[in-house]
Write a protein that holds these residues in place. Structure first.
Motif, PDB file in Angstrom:
ATOM      1  N   ARG A  79       0.913  -1.170   0.020  1.00 40.52           N
ATOM      2  CA  ARG A  79      -0.134  -0.051   0.027  1.00 40.52           C
ATOM      3  C   ARG A  79       0.898   1.366  -0.063  1.00 40.52           C
ATOM      4  N   LEU A  80       1.948   1.188   0.835  1.00 38.10           N
ATOM      5  CA  LEU A  80       2.931   2.269   0.825  1.00 38.10           C
ATOM      6  C   LEU A  80       3.340   2.691  -0.623  1.00 38.10           C
ATOM      7  N   ARG A  81       3.888   1.638  -1.389  1.00 32.91           N
ATOM      8  CA  ARG A  81       4.583   1.824  -2.659  1.00 32.91           C
ATOM      9  C   ARG A  81       3.544   2.173  -3.464  1.00 32.91           C
ATOM     10  N   LEU A  82       2.345   1.672  -3.335  1.00 31.52           N
ATOM     11  CA  LEU A  82       1.239   2.050  -4.205  1.00 31.52           C
ATOM     12  C   LEU A  82       0.774   3.656  -4.181  1.00 31.52           C
ATOM     13  N   ARG A  83       0.607   4.047  -3.069  1.00 20.20           N
ATOM     14  CA  ARG A  83      -0.131   5.167  -2.556  1.00 20.20           C
ATOM     15  C   ARG A  83       1.173   6.524  -2.326  1.00 20.20           C
ATOM     16  N   GLU A  84       2.289   6.167  -1.816  1.00 19.82           N
ATOM     17  CA  GLU A  84       2.996   7.163  -1.331  1.00 19.82           C
ATOM     18  C   GLU A  84       4.304   7.329  -2.229  1.00 19.82           C
ATOM     19  N   PHE A  85       4.593   6.126  -3.003  1.00 17.86           N
ATOM     20  CA  PHE A  85       5.947   6.242  -3.910  1.00 17.86           C
ATOM     21  C   PHE A  85       5.444   6.040  -5.361  1.00 17.86           C
ATOM     22  N   GLY A  86       6.342   6.600  -6.170  1.00 21.53           N
ATOM     23  CA  GLY A  86       6.244   6.571  -7.486  1.00 21.53           C
ATOM     24  C   GLY A  86       7.837   5.827  -8.071  1.00 21.53           C
ATOM     25  N   GLY A 154       0.518  12.816  -6.821  1.00 22.74           N
ATOM     26  CA  GLY A 154       1.357  13.612  -5.822  1.00 22.74           C
ATOM     27  C   GLY A 154       2.064  12.885  -4.891  1.00 22.74           C
ATOM     28  N   ARG A 155       3.174  12.032  -5.321  1.00 21.05           N
ATOM     29  CA  ARG A 155       3.829  11.284  -4.360  1.00 21.05           C
ATOM     30  C   ARG A 155       4.831  11.786  -3.489  1.00 21.05           C
ATOM     31  N   ALA A 156       4.926  11.215  -2.219  1.00 23.94           N
ATOM     32  CA  ALA A 156       5.973  11.421  -1.249  1.00 23.94           C
ATOM     33  C   ALA A 156       7.407  11.657  -1.878  1.00 23.94           C
ATOM     34  N   CYS A 157       7.541  10.492  -2.659  1.00 23.54           N
ATOM     35  CA  CYS A 157       8.936  10.281  -3.059  1.00 23.54           C
ATOM     36  C   CYS A 157       9.067   9.491  -4.442  1.00 23.54           C
ATOM     37  N   VAL A 158       9.604   9.810  -5.358  1.00 19.27           N
ATOM     38  CA  VAL A 158       9.671   9.172  -6.836  1.00 19.27           C
ATOM     39  C   VAL A 158      11.045   8.649  -6.866  1.00 19.27           C
ATOM     40  N   VAL A 173      18.870  13.538 -20.420  1.00 20.76           N
ATOM     41  CA  VAL A 173      18.779  14.759 -19.792  1.00 20.76           C
ATOM     42  C   VAL A 173      17.491  15.276 -19.756  1.00 20.76           C
ATOM     43  N   ALA A 174      16.443  15.096 -20.768  1.00 19.34           N
ATOM     44  CA  ALA A 174      15.254  15.461 -20.888  1.00 19.34           C
ATOM     45  C   ALA A 174      14.447  14.625 -19.742  1.00 19.34           C
ATOM     46  N   VAL A 175      14.682  13.617 -19.698  1.00 21.13           N
ATOM     47  CA  VAL A 175      14.037  12.628 -18.821  1.00 21.13           C
ATOM     48  C   VAL A 175      14.033  13.080 -17.317  1.00 21.13           C
ATOM     49  N   VAL A 176      15.308  13.377 -16.896  1.00 25.36           N
ATOM     50  CA  VAL A 176      15.582  13.762 -15.517  1.00 25.36           C
ATOM     51  C   VAL A 176      14.864  15.249 -15.237  1.00 25.36           C
ATOM     52  N   GLU A 177      15.231  16.071 -16.356  1.00 20.36           N
ATOM     53  CA  GLU A 177      14.614  17.720 -16.233  1.00 20.36           C
ATOM     54  C   GLU A 177      13.265  17.745 -15.985  1.00 20.36           C
ATOM     55  N   THR A 178      12.507  16.701 -16.564  1.00 23.71           N
ATOM     56  CA  THR A 178      11.184  16.381 -16.476  1.00 23.71           C
ATOM     57  C   THR A 178      10.817  15.942 -15.117  1.00 23.71           C
ATOM     58  N   LEU A 179      11.461  14.775 -14.653  1.00 20.96           N
ATOM     59  CA  LEU A 179      11.231  14.253 -13.107  1.00 20.96           C
ATOM     60  C   LEU A 179      11.545  15.648 -12.376  1.00 20.96           C
ATOM     61  N   ILE A 180      12.519  16.343 -12.381  1.00 23.70           N
ATOM     62  CA  ILE A 180      12.726  17.456 -11.521  1.00 23.70           C
ATOM     63  C   ILE A 180      11.607  18.440 -11.513  1.00 23.70           C
ATOM     64  N   ASP A 181      11.310  18.681 -12.740  1.00 22.19           N
ATOM     65  CA  ASP A 181      10.351  19.855 -12.939  1.00 22.19           C
ATOM     66  C   ASP A 181       8.889  19.638 -12.418  1.00 22.19           C
ATOM     67  N   HIS A 182       8.605  18.446 -12.504  1.00 22.24           N
ATOM     68  CA  HIS A 182       7.150  17.874 -12.366  1.00 22.24           C
ATOM     69  C   HIS A 182       7.064  17.228 -10.940  1.00 22.24           C
ATOM     70  N   LEU A 188      12.978  13.172  -4.478  1.00 23.41           N
ATOM     71  CA  LEU A 188      13.389  12.409  -5.929  1.00 23.41           C
ATOM     72  C   LEU A 188      14.629  11.750  -5.429  1.00 23.41           C
ATOM     73  N   VAL A 189      14.876  10.308  -5.892  1.00 26.96           N
ATOM     74  CA  VAL A 189      16.005   9.682  -5.787  1.00 26.96           C
ATOM     75  C   VAL A 189      16.192   9.068  -7.187  1.00 26.96           C
TER      76      VAL A 189
END
Length: 216
Positions: A79-86, A154-158, A173-182, A188-189
């Motif tokens: 449940r934690l992985r489903l609701r809190e983490f991406g 809206g995840r607590a951590c991706v 680079v585009a993938v990482v930038e997208t993760l950061i910006d959204h 984010l780990v």
């Protein structure tokens, strides 16, 4: 937010103990972008699996918001992985019979988040392709669908495990930038062997042979 306390992960290889992680102490702070850098086989993905409750440590402890992950039942961890983490992995794991939009909304079963999912795809430049099946998308587009899925709700951590390994540098680079910006206010780990993907990280730790060898 997440604390790793002298955690080890040991595999048995024909009767021989192999340490994927060895007595690691580390934390992920609320809202930070933490980079984990190391070569192939260094244990960085295993560390991510421990932090995200995908695996349990052989010894030591991992805590989320002060609570031991080992003390939770498997149902609670799921449940934690489903609701809190991406999660975003090296390969874009998508269901081939679902459209891009449908692949995103499966992250929140039982919830009506179709409009939010459509908005995420639109913000990632995939609004016009939300109806397409995975085989109709490029590698970079598939990875962006995975990012939208990881961010939905809206995840607590991706957690991103080598998310750029199968992409060229520009798309990586585009993938990482997208993760950061959204990612909003969530943490984010990102695990990677490429230091150029971590230039915007708040902190970067280096791991070698299952040990953290450099941590700010």
């Amino acid at each position: 937010m997440i604390e790793v306390c002298r955690a080890s992960l040991v595999y048995s290889d024909h009767g021989r103990d192999v340490f994927a992680c060895r007595e690691i102490d580390l934390e992920v702070r609320d809202g930070e972008f933490l980079g984990i850098l190391g070569p192939s086989g260094s244990g960085k993905s295993s560390l991510l699996y421990l932090m995200s409750a995908l695996k349990q440590p052989t010894s030591g402890e991992v805590r989320y918001q002060g609570r031991s992950l080992q003390a939770m039942s498997e149902t609670e961890r799921a449940r934690l992985r489903l609701r809190e983490f991406g999660f975003v992995f090296q390969y874009p794991y998508l269901l081939g019979y679902l459209s891009a939009l449908e692949n995103v909304v499966v992250a929140c079963p039982g919830e009506n988040r179709r409009d939010e999912a459509a908005g995420l795809l639109d913000s990632l430049g995939l609004g016009a392709k939300s109806h397409r099946l995975p085989h109709e998308l490029s590698g970079g587009e598939k990875q962006r669908v995975c990012i939208a899925r990881a961010l939905l709700g809206g995840r607590a951590c991706v957690f991103a495990d080598e998310p750029t390994a199968n992409l060229d540098h520009a798309n990586g680079v585009a993938v990482v930038e997208t993760l950061i910006d959204h990612r909003g206010k969530g943490g984010l780990v990102v695990v990677t062997h490429d230091p150029t993907m971590l230039e915007r990280a708040d902190r970067t730790v280096r791991i070698m042979d299952g040990r953290v060898v450099e941590a700010p």
